[in-house]
Structures are given as C-alpha cells and as structure tokens.
Motif scaffolding. Sequence first.
Motif, PDB file in Angstrom:
ATOM      1  N   ARG A 175      -0.779   5.463  -9.314  1.00 10.13           N
ATOM      2  CA  ARG A 175      -0.383   4.841 -10.585  1.00 10.13           C
ATOM      3  C   ARG A 175       0.073   3.409 -10.371  1.00 10.13           C
ATOM      4  NH1 ARG A 175       3.725   7.703 -13.427  1.00 10.13           N
ATOM      5  NH2 ARG A 175       4.674   8.096 -11.409  1.00 10.13           N
ATOM      6  N   GLN A 177       0.858  -1.197   0.000  1.00  6.10           N
ATOM      7  CA  GLN A 177       0.000   0.000   0.000  1.00  6.10           C
ATOM      8  C   GLN A 177       0.889   1.240   0.000  1.00  6.10           C
ATOM      9  OE1 GLN A 177      -3.611  -0.049   0.602  1.00  6.10           O
ATOM     10  NE2 GLN A 177      -3.477  -2.229   0.126  1.00  6.10           N
ATOM     11  N   THR A 178       1.361   1.625  -1.232  1.00  8.87           N
ATOM     12  CA  THR A 178       2.349   2.708  -1.276  1.00  8.87           C
ATOM     13  C   THR A 178       1.716   4.081  -1.240  1.00  8.87           C
ATOM     14  OG1 THR A 178       2.258   2.575  -3.644  1.00  8.87           O
ATOM     15  CG2 THR A 178       4.026   1.360  -2.549  1.00  8.87           C
ATOM     16  N   GLY A 179       0.438   4.182  -1.606  1.00  8.43           N
ATOM     17  CA  GLY A 179      -0.196   5.489  -1.691  1.00  8.43           C
ATOM     18  C   GLY A 179      -0.082   6.099  -3.090  1.00  8.43           C
ATOM     19  N   PHE A 180       0.697   5.480  -4.003  1.00  2.00           N
ATOM     20  CA  PHE A 180       0.818   5.984  -5.392  1.00  2.00           C
ATOM     21  C   PHE A 180      -0.285   5.393  -6.235  1.00  2.00           C
ATOM     22  CE2 PHE A 180       5.319   6.337  -4.012  1.00  2.00           C
ATOM     23  CZ  PHE A 180       5.389   7.729  -4.067  1.00  2.00           C
ATOM     24  N   TYR A 237      -1.153   1.476  -8.141  1.00  2.00           N
ATOM     25  CA  TYR A 237      -2.392   0.703  -7.978  1.00  2.00           C
ATOM     26  C   TYR A 237      -2.983   0.356  -9.336  1.00  2.00           C
ATOM     27  CZ  TYR A 237      -2.341   2.478  -3.148  1.00  2.00           C
ATOM     28  OH  TYR A 237      -1.996   2.788  -1.893  1.00  2.00           O
ATOM     29  N   SER A 238      -2.990   1.349 -10.210  1.00  2.47           N
ATOM     30  CA  SER A 238      -3.612   1.079 -11.508  1.00  2.47           C
ATOM     31  C   SER A 238      -2.811   0.059 -12.299  1.00  2.47           C
ATOM     32  CB  SER A 238      -3.813   2.370 -12.307  1.00  2.47           C
ATOM     33  OG  SER A 238      -2.654   3.158 -12.230  1.00  2.47           O
ATOM     34  N   LEU A 239      -1.493   0.081 -12.116  1.00  9.16           N
ATOM     35  CA  LEU A 239      -0.689  -0.952 -12.781  1.00  9.16           C
ATOM     36  C   LEU A 239      -1.105  -2.332 -12.287  1.00  9.16           C
ATOM     37  CD1 LEU A 239       1.627  -1.540 -14.717  1.00  9.16           C
ATOM     38  CD2 LEU A 239       3.193  -1.453 -12.784  1.00  9.16           C
TER      39      LEU A 239
END
Lengths: 651, 98
Positions: free
Chosen positions: A628, A623-626, A630-632
Amino acid sequence: MTAPTDLLLATEQAPDALAPVAASGVFVLIAVMILVPLVSSALLVLGDGPRFDLADKRGHLLGTAASLASFVIGVVLFVTLLGRDAGDRSIEQNLFAWIHVGGFQVDMTFLYDPLSALFVLLITGVGTLIHVYSIGYMEHDPRRRRFFGFLNLFIAAMLTLVLAGDYLVLFLGWEGVGLASYLLIGFWQHKQSAAVAAKKAFVVNRVGDVGLALAIMLMFAQLGTTSFVGVAEGIEQVSSGTATALGLLLLLGACGKSAQVPLQSWLLDAMEGPTPVSALIHAATMVTAGVYLVVRSNFIYEGTEAARTAVVVVGLVTLIAGAWIGCAKDDIKKALAGSTMSQIGYMMLAAGLGPAGYAYAIFHLITHGFFKANMFLGAGSVMHGMDDEVDMRRYGGLARLMPLTFGTFAMGYLAIIGFPGFSGFFSKDRIIEAAFAENVFVGIAAALGAGVTAFYMTRLMIMTFLSSRRWKENAHPHESPAVMTAPLVVLAVASVLGGFLVLGGWISDWLTPVTGYETHELAVPAWVFSVGITVLVAIGVAVAWATYGRRDVPSTAPEKVSFVTRAGRRDLYGDAVNEAVLMRPGDQATRGLAVFDRIGVDGAVRAVTGGIGATSSLLRRAQTGFVRSYSLTIFGGALIVLVAVLAVNLA
Amino acid sequence: MTDHYITLSLLLFTIGAVGVLVRRNAIVVFMCVELMLNATNLAFVTFARAHGNLDGQIAAFLVMVVAAAEVVVGLAIIVSIFRTRRSASVDDASLLKY
C-alpha cells in the motif's frame, strides 16, 4: 677506393670513407665464424636429459672445437686480408634484410675490415686458449658443459659485436655479451654474492645500454640510417650539437660496458665469476668493447671536440681510480680488476685523442688482452693450487712451488709495467707520448699512472710469489695440470712479443684505412719519454719493494691505515656514492609514491565507493515491503505528473 | 451531459484509489482496482461519445480484456498466498523488502 700505397707514408691522413666491397670467395666464411660457436652453444646449453650424457662428458671438447674453428677461420680471413691492397680491405657480407619498415631498413650485415680482423683474432685466439684452460679449471664442476655453452655464446655474441656493419647489429652483439657476462658472473649462482654481482653487472650495464640505444635512435632520427657506411656518409651534414650528443651517448654506452667512471662499480664485483670468465670477458675482450665502439665511431668523434674531450677525461679519471683501487685490494682478482679498469682507462684516453691515438688504443687493447688474460689465468692457477683462496695475504713464496705459473705470470707482469722490450712498454709509451702531445697535464697524469701501475703490480707479485709463506693450515700448493699451464705459456709468449706489432708502424698503417692516422708533434725526442716513463716505473717498483719486499707482509690486512688506503679498499666509495645518490633517493621516492598511492589514489576511490554505499543503504529503507505504501508513491507520482502537465498547459 | 459522466467517473476512480490505499484485505483491494479500471472505461466511452468516434470504445474493450486476464492471474496469486499464510492481508505479505 684503392688508395695508392705511397699515400700511407704521409704524416696525416683522413680515413677513407667506408666503401666496403661485397664478400666473395673465402670471405663468405664471416658469418660461419659466428654461427659455429652459436650452434655449439645452443647444443650445449639447451640439450638436456639422459640422451646428453655424452655431452656432459665430451661437451667441453665440442665447445673448445667450436672456438678453435672460429679462430682458424679468423686466421684464414686475416691472411687473405693481408694479401689485399690497403684500400681494399673492407669487406661487407649482407645476409638478409633484418628489419624493413617504410624507409627504415636494417640489414644483417657484417663488416670485416682491418679493425674487425684484429678483434676477431684476439677474441677467438684468447678465447680458444681460455676454453682449453677451462677444461682443467672447471674439471670438477658438475655443470661444466653448461659453462662451455655460455663461453661459446659469449664468443658468438662478441664476434657479432665486432663484425657488425650496422649499429643495430652491433647492439645485438652488445646485448649478447651482456647476457653472457651475466650468466657467467652468476655461474656459481648458489653463492649469494655471485648472484648479486651478476645482477649488479646487468643493471649497471643497462644504464650504459640506454645511452647506446638513444644514440642509435638519434642516428635514425637525424640520418634515417644506422649502418656504419650510412652514418659515416651522413654525419657531415648534421649539426655539431647532434654530433656531440651522439658522441656523448656512445661514450655513456662505452662507460657501461668498459667499466669506466661513473659506471665502474660492477667490474670489481664481477670477479665473483669463475676465473677463466674474468680473464676472457672481464679483462681481455668484453670490457674493451667500449673502446672498440669509440674507435669504430671515429667518424662521429671527428666532428666533435667536446665529446672527444669527455672521452679523454673519462679515460684519465678511470686510469687513476683503477690504479688507486688496484693498490689497496688484497683479493688478487680484485687487484687485477682494478688494474683492468686502469688499463682500459689508458685505451679510452688514447681513443679520445682522435686519429693520433686510435691505433695505439687498439694496440694497447691487444697487448693488454694478452698480458691481462695471462695474469688472470695465472691467478686462477694460483687459486686452483691454494684451494680457491683469493686473499694475497695468505699467499707468499709460491714461486718455487708453481714455477710455470710464476714464470708466465712474470712475463705478464713485466709486460704490464712496461719493462723495456715487453709488449706493454711499446703500447703504453705510445699512449703517454700521444697524451703529452695533446696536453701536458694529461700526459703527466698518464705517466704517473704508469708509475702507480708498477707499484701495485710489484706488490701483487711480491705478496703472491715471493715473500714469506703465510698459507692457511691444510694448504698444499701445487702446480696446475698441463691443460692449464699450456695456455699460460702461449699467452706469456704473446705478452712478450705482442709489442712487435708496432715495429715499423705496422699497427697504425694497418688501421689507417679505418681510423685515419696523424703523427703527433713532440717538443722533445721520443726516447726522452721512454726513459722518463721507465724511471717512473722503476720508482714504482722500488717503492713496492721497500714496502712489501723488505718487510714481512702481515697475514691479515692492517686496520690502522691512511684514508687513501681505506678509500681504495672500498672502491673509492663508488658503491656508497651510488647508494647515496641513486639508491636512497629512489627508495624514498618509491616509498613516497606508495604512501601517495595508498592515501591519495586509494583514498579517493574508497571515499567515493563508501559514499555511494552509505547513500544507498539510506535509500533502501524506502523498500518497506508494504504494497500500500508503494501504491501511495505511485499515486503521488501520478499526481505530480498530472499537476505538471496541467501547469504547462495552463501557462 | 458529458460533465456528469466524467464526474461519475472521477468519483468512482477516487473511491477505488482510496480503497486501494486504505483497505488491507487483498480481495477488497483487488475489487477497488477493478473499480478504478471501470471508472476509466466510463471516461473512455464518454469521450468517445463526445468526440463522435470509436477510439475510446476500442480502448475500453482493450481495458476489459486486460482486466479479465489480470483477474485470472491476480486471483490465483491471492488464493495461493491465502493457502500458505492463512491470511489475505496485504500488509502481512511484506517479506520482499530491504
């Protein structure tokens, strides 16, 4: 069920099957006899607050009156019972259905028959005398009202026990007297020793109670009923193994309540209670409940030789152990307690002999109730005059200063050692004779016990009332007030005359409808035994006189003594055995279980939770907060699904 | 004929997807999302034509309505983030994490 009276003259007789008639007329008072002390007890114990000031001042009178009322009813019922035919003397009062579940029915029934009648007289008679005595003994105790409340509770419970017509009702009384005993041993609860002694008595009694409870369950399982009548009828159909199991379980219960080996350890500590309690509960009545149980269950013991032998062995061992302890103790109450154990051993022994002994067990129980209550109250009177000193080595020469106490105590003394003509002479002789008829070794041991009894009682007499004065400074011995000496006088008279119950075979005739009776065959005439036992008693007295009467008694207990004395002083290592066999292994087991719980159970739970925690703290890094990344992930997932669908479709 | 439309749809979708993944400006990412939606709309309409029924066209209408609603909400969020943080970079809005 009217047995022709001429049958009573036959030498051997089985008990009539219990066939009680419903209570009518004066016999409806049976329940009242229990209710009166019960209500009085509730008033005295539960009533509290300023409105009960009067109860504090007059409560002891209410308690005594309640006990006296029960005694009067007991006498009226007894006289009425005397007027009935021998076969008609079993009266049943059914109050209400107590437990009714499916096929199992327990009624709140009371059975008033010759056996119960004798117990009622003993309990309420001696009980009333001890109530009177307690008025004086507990005069300066701020909680006297409560004390009388507990005494009344005891009377009610004990009457329930002996009047019960069902084992479960008996169990109710059994637990009730256990509770009263606990409350009264620990009456001076501010003393650590009293509180501990009360707890010990309660716990040891629970062991016995488990036996009784199991016996009742076994009756229900095998016979479907727990009433005396039902069990007596059904017992012939059960296997001998079941009968033996019942007998042994009942014996375990009897051992707990009657302080028989191996459950004897609580009785000596129970002397921490006030002396009237020791006299009433731990000498005259409650501790004999075990004997009552065995005699009452005679129909069970009839079918099992093994259980009867066990009863005899328990009685014999306790008889000797108690006498041994009685010889070694310097505490006057503990010496008497050892003696109580020993005398109850005699009763158990007699009860184990079957129909030949039941009547004599009860006979000795009654005479013992008189003389032992007498001596305990006498000991209380001595303690009262000596500022609660209990060490006999600090007594001496009290006969002249306490003439009434000495005189009455001497009657009890002569009765217990079996001086010819006194009550103990008749009752103990009969038991020893019956023991000889059964087995010569049992007889010899019982006779030797009589000699030892004479030794320790003479020792007690000499150390307390005769010999030189070894008082502590500031001791001012004085005779007790009349309210305390009057019961002593009555009990002394009873100790002398109690033996006459056996004259003309009255006691055995009286009990025959309940217990049956058979005369024992003796190889030699009965008077030979009487003479022989009296000689043994004389030897015991002479030895005690030579040891304590002719020499000065040291005012502290000698340190260098034989093993025999040391063992006696330590209650024959009863506590040590309990500690080694039960307490220590129990301690170890609990400690082991605690370790297993901590390492095994807790360890497994902690390992699982720790593992899950570590894994999730690794996973949460995703759970990085980025947005993009997540979308990857979403695209990657979609791709995998797409490939999988295609692969399935193409395959 | 249909193949060309599908190929165009694929191209558009791929451009949109790559845009979502590689661009940081929230507005551009948002436009790329719209591009993907419209690529699917093109595919829907194409398949409707190919199958000769109206199912795909109805689906395309549905997507348009949803996209319009999404634009309203999405733009509002982007504007309010921009107002508080003075930045429209999606990488800057990364507070909600482990």
